[in-house]
Design an enzyme around this catalytic site. Sequence first.
Site, PDB file in Angstrom:
ATOM      1  N   GLU A 141     -26.532 117.586  62.258  1.00 25.24           N
ATOM      2  CA  GLU A 141     -25.291 117.311  61.553  1.00 25.24           C
ATOM      3  C   GLU A 141     -24.928 115.833  61.583  1.00 25.24           C
ATOM      4  O   GLU A 141     -24.644 115.285  62.664  1.00 25.24           O
ATOM      5  CB  GLU A 141     -24.137 118.105  62.154  1.00 25.24           C
ATOM      6  CG  GLU A 141     -22.838 117.879  61.431  1.00 25.24           C
ATOM      7  CD  GLU A 141     -21.641 118.469  62.136  1.00 25.24           C
ATOM      8  OE1 GLU A 141     -21.639 118.549  63.368  1.00 25.24           O
ATOM      9  OE2 GLU A 141     -20.700 118.857  61.441  1.00 25.24           O
ATOM     10  N   ASP A 176     -21.430 119.520  57.066  1.00 26.36           N
ATOM     11  CA  ASP A 176     -19.979 119.566  57.291  1.00 26.36           C
ATOM     12  C   ASP A 176     -19.325 118.868  56.108  1.00 26.36           C
ATOM     13  O   ASP A 176     -19.471 117.639  55.931  1.00 26.36           O
ATOM     14  CB  ASP A 176     -19.650 118.871  58.620  1.00 26.36           C
ATOM     15  CG  ASP A 176     -18.206 119.098  59.052  1.00 26.36           C
ATOM     16  OD1 ASP A 176     -17.972 119.219  60.270  1.00 26.36           O
ATOM     17  OD2 ASP A 176     -17.337 119.162  58.158  1.00 26.36           O
ATOM     18  N   GLN A 202     -19.689 123.622  57.317  1.00 28.17           N
ATOM     19  CA  GLN A 202     -18.380 123.635  57.962  1.00 28.17           C
ATOM     20  C   GLN A 202     -17.352 123.030  57.016  1.00 28.17           C
ATOM     21  O   GLN A 202     -17.695 122.245  56.119  1.00 28.17           O
ATOM     22  CB  GLN A 202     -18.411 122.858  59.293  1.00 28.17           C
ATOM     23  CG  GLN A 202     -19.257 123.552  60.359  1.00 28.17           C
ATOM     24  CD  GLN A 202     -19.409 122.725  61.603  1.00 28.17           C
ATOM     25  OE1 GLN A 202     -19.639 121.513  61.540  1.00 28.17           O
ATOM     26  NE2 GLN A 202     -19.295 123.358  62.764  1.00 28.17           N
ATOM     27  N   GLU A 238     -13.960 124.441  61.006  1.00 31.59           N
ATOM     28  CA  GLU A 238     -13.871 123.487  62.102  1.00 31.59           C
ATOM     29  C   GLU A 238     -12.693 122.544  61.870  1.00 31.59           C
ATOM     30  O   GLU A 238     -12.866 121.343  61.566  1.00 31.59           O
ATOM     31  CB  GLU A 238     -15.177 122.703  62.233  1.00 31.59           C
ATOM     32  CG  GLU A 238     -15.301 121.943  63.538  1.00 31.59           C
ATOM     33  CD  GLU A 238     -16.628 121.228  63.668  1.00 31.59           C
ATOM     34  OE1 GLU A 238     -17.173 120.766  62.666  1.00 31.59           O
ATOM     35  OE2 GLU A 238     -17.111 121.135  64.811  1.00 31.59           O
TER      36      GLU A 238
HETATM   37  O1  LIG Z   1     -17.664 117.361  65.220  1.00 31.25           O
HETATM   38  C1  LIG Z   1     -18.302 118.054  64.410  1.00 31.25           C
HETATM   39  O2  LIG Z   1     -18.100 118.120  63.174  1.00 31.25           O
HETATM   40  C2  LIG Z   1     -19.448 118.909  64.929  1.00 31.25           C
HETATM   41  O3  LIG Z   1     -19.551 120.089  64.154  1.00 31.25           O
HETATM   42  C3  LIG Z   1     -19.437 119.233  66.376  1.00 31.25           C
HETATM   43  O4  LIG Z   1     -19.362 120.393  66.769  1.00 31.25           O
HETATM   44  C4  LIG Z   1     -19.537 118.161  67.400  1.00 31.25           C
HETATM   45  O5  LIG Z   1     -18.266 117.786  67.765  1.00 31.25           O
HETATM   46 MG   LIG Z   2     -18.891 119.730  62.160  1.00 33.14          MG
END
Ligand SMILES: O=C(O)[C@H](O)C(=O)CO
Ligand SMILES: [Mg+2]
Length: 268
Positions: A141, A176, A202, A238
Amino acid sequence: MPRFAANLTLMFTERPFLERFEAAAEAGFTAVEFLFPYEHPPGAIAERLRTFGLTQALFNLPPGDWAAGERGLAALPDRFEELRAGVETGLRYAKATGVARLHLMAGVAPADDSQAQAAYRRAVAWTAERLAREALDLVLEPINARNMPGYFLNDFDVAARLIRDLGLPNLKLQFDLYHCQILHGDVTMRLRALMPMVGHVQTASVPGRHEPGTGEMNDARLFAELDSLGYDGFVGCEYNPAGGTREGLGWFEAYRASQIRQPPSEAP
Ligand SMILES: O=C(O)[C@H](O)C(=O)CO
Ligand SMILES: [Mg+2]
């Protein structure tokens, strides 16, 4: 309609962590994700998933010393043995929860440092091949620097190039939407271009990282785009609720009835 996973690290924080599974199920979620389960026994997590008919969508592999500011180990050349041990820990939780994908965090390191780049490539390849032996996917990510200053993986193109270059079937992108908008913009076109390698999505509003529909992006339109692209994975919620978690779930009404719940089973 996307299948949403309540992020229990950020949502339902009105209750202790192990009580958030019930809260998420009561709110209509059929899946959950969180950053890290490691403060609790694997069996405690598994029991709550079974009891409330929840699917574990994702969690992160151990990130090093989070309280000390570490944000992953993969790009840190001298931490590979610790990373390998962390993967084995993560696999114990994966076995207990039935999760199908894990996120490997890169760590804080200069993105243009050649030693960090070599360490990251080695760690990603090793971890993906280790997870493949357990029929698990590994997701990477890109994260923006406003939220995570100095984070090594901060570019979707760099992540996509590495995934393509390694060509490992279980190595995928954690897309994300929040980070993509902040890092690059052009979210719909990047979703279309990268969808073949997307292993997890996300959502959160931009810039506030609150409920979908409260920021500069048309989040509902992006969810419809995921449907159009045939995405059949999870969308992790998230986000930091702007007020109470339940009070902020108005956005979820349109999707609640379409969430697929596995039948709750009796606790062992
Ligand atoms: O912060 C994020 O977007 C990530 O998905 C994560 O879990 C690490 O903090
Ligand atoms: Mg994330």
